[in-house]
Design an enzyme around this catalytic site. Structure first.
Site, mmCIF file in Angstrom:
data_model
loop_
_atom_site.group_PDB
_atom_site.id
_atom_site.type_symbol
_atom_site.label_atom_id
_atom_site.label_comp_id
_atom_site.label_asym_id
_atom_site.label_seq_id
_atom_site.Cartn_x
_atom_site.Cartn_y
_atom_site.Cartn_z
ATOM 1 N NE ARG A 272 -10.515 4.757 3.923
ATOM 2 C CZ ARG A 272 -11.366 3.990 3.263
ATOM 3 N NH1 ARG A 272 -12.567 3.731 3.768
ATOM 4 N NH2 ARG A 272 -11.046 3.471 2.094
ATOM 5 C CE LYS B 127 -9.700 7.020 -0.131
ATOM 6 N NZ LYS B 127 -9.323 5.611 -0.415
ATOM 7 C CG HIS C 283 -1.675 1.261 1.364
ATOM 8 N ND1 HIS C 283 -2.661 1.646 0.487
ATOM 9 C CD2 HIS C 283 -1.554 2.271 2.253
ATOM 10 C CE1 HIS C 283 -3.126 2.818 0.839
ATOM 11 N NE2 HIS C 283 -2.468 3.218 1.902
HETATM 12 C C1 R5P Z 1 -6.482 3.371 0.424
HETATM 13 O O1 R5P Z 1 -5.722 4.288 0.519
HETATM 14 C C2 R5P Z 1 -6.328 2.267 -0.573
HETATM 15 O O2 R5P Z 1 -5.413 2.555 -1.577
HETATM 16 C C3 R5P Z 1 -7.648 1.926 -1.197
HETATM 17 O O3 R5P Z 1 -8.096 3.017 -1.957
HETATM 18 C C4 R5P Z 1 -8.656 1.617 -0.146
HETATM 19 O O4 R5P Z 1 -8.101 0.833 0.855
HETATM 20 C C5 R5P Z 1 -9.826 0.903 -0.743
HETATM 21 O O5 R5P Z 1 -10.723 0.629 0.300
HETATM 22 P P1 R5P Z 1 -12.266 0.667 0.029
HETATM 23 O O6 R5P Z 1 -12.527 -0.256 -1.109
HETATM 24 O O7 R5P Z 1 -12.864 0.193 1.342
HETATM 25 O O8 R5P Z 1 -12.625 2.077 -0.269
#
Ligand code: R5P
Length: 311
Positions: A193, A191, A130
């Site tokens: 979260r 984005k 990641h």
């Molecule tokens: C986060 O930084 C990762 O790169 C992914 O974008 C993320 O973990 C995806 O998670 P989800 O499908 O729950 O949005």
């Protein structure tokens, strides 16, 4: 070069282990994992003194079972006298916890990596981790392979004009690398979260109007990131049926249903993790050739060429 190459497979992903083993010249080593009624695991391996051992175990759900099993397998191999011991962890759990984002938190990735090293791993092999800083969390060498070659092969038939989209800032490097050979433009989503299963796509940087998007990410967990990116792309006039490509398909909870409602052109992941559900619209390309090639070269102490993420 240490003596014989031995591939030890945990129980997390037997199909991948079989596929890698079939492509390698070395011998598989038997690993029996007994589970006690209270949930404890007791693995036993038939590794010999001096063997060059590769323990293959992605740490997807159930994360803690697979993680502890990997630790115990490493310890068993070390105690059996492995000459060289490599943890091959195609998907590394806790990789998203690579830094503190709020006061009072720990750094999960550091704990996991320290645990693998303490259990005996002398080297780690991972696929599209990641965080770019993954290596810095490890006191032993990290071989960071990339599955972009396999994913690119699956999305090259993209109708032009296309655009490669990073659905968050963390995916920019992946997007740039996927776009480069085809000289495609890159767009980036900013984005936020909100929670484990909710994100907002706040802003789009780059031109997507009339273009068919390939959204690329390291992983899909709940599908929230992809869902938000697809909606934002639609609002900016991108062509319908975007393509989604990700290395790790966790697809937790209702993620697949969530994604199937998005009218995607294609949804492509690799098999770093076992399939999360029925094939359906999901396409899976295998990292077994990548892993087998890399482990063979590591065993023979040869350069990795373009297999790692520096290629
Ligand atoms: C986060 O930084 C990762 O790169 C992914 O974008 C993320 O973990 C995806 O998670 P989800 O499908 O729950 O949005």
């Amino acid at each position: 070069m240490a003596s014989s190459l031995r591939l030890v497979a945990g129980t997390a992903h037997p199909d991948l282990a079989r596929a890698v083993g079939a492509l390698l010249d070395g011998e598989g080593a038997h690993a029996a994992v007994e589970r006690f009624p209270d949930g404890e695991l007791r693995p036993a391996v038939d590794v010999g003194p001096g063997d060059d051992v590769y323990v293959l175990q992605p740490t997807g759900p159930p994360v803690h079972d697979h993680l502890v099993e990997l630790l115990l397998l490493l310890d068993a191999c070390r105690r059996a006298g492995a000459g060289r011991l490599t943890a091959v962890v195609p998907y590394v759990a806790y990789a998203r916890q690579d830094r503190r984002t709020a006061r009072g938190e720990g750094i999960g990735l550091r704990v996991v990596v320290d645990g693998l090293v303490a259990a005996g791993a002398q080297r780690l092999v991972v696929v599209d981790p990641h965080a770019p800083g993954f290596e810095a969390a490890s006191s032993v060498p990290v071989v960071s392979l990339t599955a972009l070659g396999a994913l690119a092969g699956a999305v090259v038939d993209l109708a032009r004009p296309g655009v490669v989209v990073a659905p968050d800032l963390g995916a920019v490097k992946l997007a740039e690398r996927l776009a480069a050979p085809e000289r495609l433009p890159v767009a980036v989503v900013r984005k936020t979260r909100v929670s484990g299963s909710r994100v907002t796509a706040d802003e789009l940087v780059g031109e997507v109007a009339g273009r068919r998007a390939v959204i690329v990410d390291d992983m899909i967990a709940t599908g929230a990131t992809i869902e938000a990116a697809v909606a934002l792309l639609g609002r900016h006039g991108a062509a319908p049926h975007p393509v989604v490509a990700a290395t790790h398909g966790l697809f937790v909870g209702p993620a697949l249903a969530r994604l199937s409602s998005l009218d995607l052109g294609r949804l492509v992941v690799t098999d770093t993790l076992p399939p999360a559900g029925p094939a359906g619209a999901l396409e899976v390309c295998s990292v077994a050739p990548l892993l087998a090639d890399a482990l063979g070269r590591l065993h023979r102490d040869e350069p990795l060429g373009d297999l790692d993420s520096f290629g």
